[in-house]
Scaffold this active site. Sequence first.
Site, mmCIF file in Angstrom:
data_model
loop_
_atom_site.group_PDB
_atom_site.id
_atom_site.type_symbol
_atom_site.label_atom_id
_atom_site.label_comp_id
_atom_site.label_asym_id
_atom_site.label_seq_id
_atom_site.Cartn_x
_atom_site.Cartn_y
_atom_site.Cartn_z
ATOM 1 N N LYS A 1 -9.624 7.560 2.941
ATOM 2 C CA LYS A 1 -10.157 6.195 2.849
ATOM 3 C C LYS A 1 -11.536 6.064 3.496
ATOM 4 C CE LYS A 1 -5.554 4.060 2.713
ATOM 5 N NZ LYS A 1 -4.765 5.298 2.897
ATOM 6 N N PHE B 1 1.901 -3.388 3.947
ATOM 7 C CA PHE B 1 2.284 -4.692 4.479
ATOM 8 C C PHE B 1 3.769 -4.920 4.213
ATOM 9 C CE2 PHE B 1 -2.060 -7.108 4.132
ATOM 10 C CZ PHE B 1 -2.557 -6.333 5.159
ATOM 11 N N CYS C 1 0.805 -1.222 0.000
ATOM 12 C CA CYS C 1 0.000 0.000 0.000
ATOM 13 C C CYS C 1 0.836 1.270 0.000
ATOM 14 C CB CYS C 1 -0.945 -0.016 1.205
ATOM 15 S SG CYS C 1 -1.994 -1.487 1.219
ATOM 16 N N HIS D 1 -2.781 7.971 6.512
ATOM 17 C CA HIS D 1 -2.973 6.657 5.898
ATOM 18 C C HIS D 1 -4.345 6.133 6.301
ATOM 19 C CE1 HIS D 1 -1.861 2.965 3.981
ATOM 20 N NE2 HIS D 1 -1.962 2.257 5.084
ATOM 21 N N HIS E 1 -9.863 1.818 0.520
ATOM 22 C CA HIS E 1 -8.404 1.694 0.439
ATOM 23 C C HIS E 1 -8.020 1.193 -0.947
ATOM 24 C CE1 HIS E 1 -4.335 1.061 1.296
ATOM 25 N NE2 HIS E 1 -4.397 0.384 2.434
ATOM 26 N N GLU F 1 -0.586 5.019 13.844
ATOM 27 C CA GLU F 1 -0.345 6.278 13.125
ATOM 28 C C GLU F 1 -0.564 7.485 14.040
ATOM 29 O OE1 GLU F 1 -1.329 8.470 8.873
ATOM 30 O OE2 GLU F 1 -2.598 6.794 9.511
#
Length: 415
Positions: free
Chosen positions: A335, A399, A163, A303, A340, A314
Amino acid sequence: MKRRVVITGVGVVAPTGLKANELWESLLSGRPGCTEITRFDTTEYPTKIASEVKNFNAEDHFDRKQVRRLDISQQYAMVATKEAIEDSGFISNGHNPERAGAIIGSGIGGIETFAQQYEILMKKGPSRISPFFIPMMISDMTAGLVSMKYDLRGANYATVSACASSAHALGNAFRVIQSGEADVMVTGGAEAAIIPIAFAGFCQQKAMSTNNSNPEKASRPFDGKRDGFVMGEGAAILVLEELEHALKRGSKIYAELVGYGMSGDAYHVTAPEPGGRGATLAMKAAMEDARIKTEDVNYINAHGTATELGDISETRAIKAVFGEHAYKIVVNATKSLIGHLLGAAGAVETVVTALSIRDGKIHPSVNLEYPDPECDLDYNPNQARELDVKYALTNSFGFGGHNVTLILKKYEQNS
């Protein structure tokens, strides 16, 4: 002296808009794009919702032969690229092909093509596999296609970091121009993974929301009742340009890109480091690159995936970097409205950040209804607001522990 880099063109294919201005209007209105999945039967899937791109007809953009030879992720990217290049105008004004390139990221690449061709192999045998299977599947081919269509002979490759893929692409393109290797870069990302096998994989990780009865409420970054992310799809492409090159041809400028930081969590395959160590390092590196102080920043496009651990990590990272000033920064989560977009998320959120700077407006983070004591910053809940953005951060985490922070500012000639 590093060369200055500005954004002169943007293009988008997204769940709530097939052009950048359509997406922007939908975000400001707070209209979510998550619905029940229409692409396949979800009866056996715990998650039955996603943010699909709506009303995209490939034959509006490509002839039938091209449609058969392009994965859907490549189609999205080529359409977004056309918009960005026309918006910028650098090709219509004449360009030096050897001073222009393309870096375009994707976390998964042509997975729909892979799944379709594997099914053909199993049912009909190897002789029936398309000769275009490999070019349609491999992630690097999108940048290759863009370079061929628009005669871009400079740096040309893909970035693959889950991502964070398109954020890495943007950062690397920024560096290419800064260093003097190119004057113009076409960059961003594309993803189209709303297919049965990819969806099943994310379901098995228990990473996605199962709020199937109320799709518009499913994506809830930083909310106390969040239960996972909503998968989206689409593409976003930006034209980055060396400042003097842009000024000489009278280009409009959305924003200036001034900082790029990256790091690795070195922690876990999918989970973020709980204290936000990697995200902290990326934000600090970007700020050092931009040579700014914590108090200069007043907006962060987070994010913000709506996963329990991710949002807390975060938030902790933002507080670790900014201290008490963190509470004076407006934070929002794109998002919450479009889901996402995986490898394309960083690029679409950079477009959103640039539009926020241009218009002095911050779109809302929707579905913030139940305060989470661990997420206690100003996430701009549920309503757009006006804000004169000084410096803006946009975060992307993937990831594998991949972290990227980009910093944008309003363009000022003498800054």
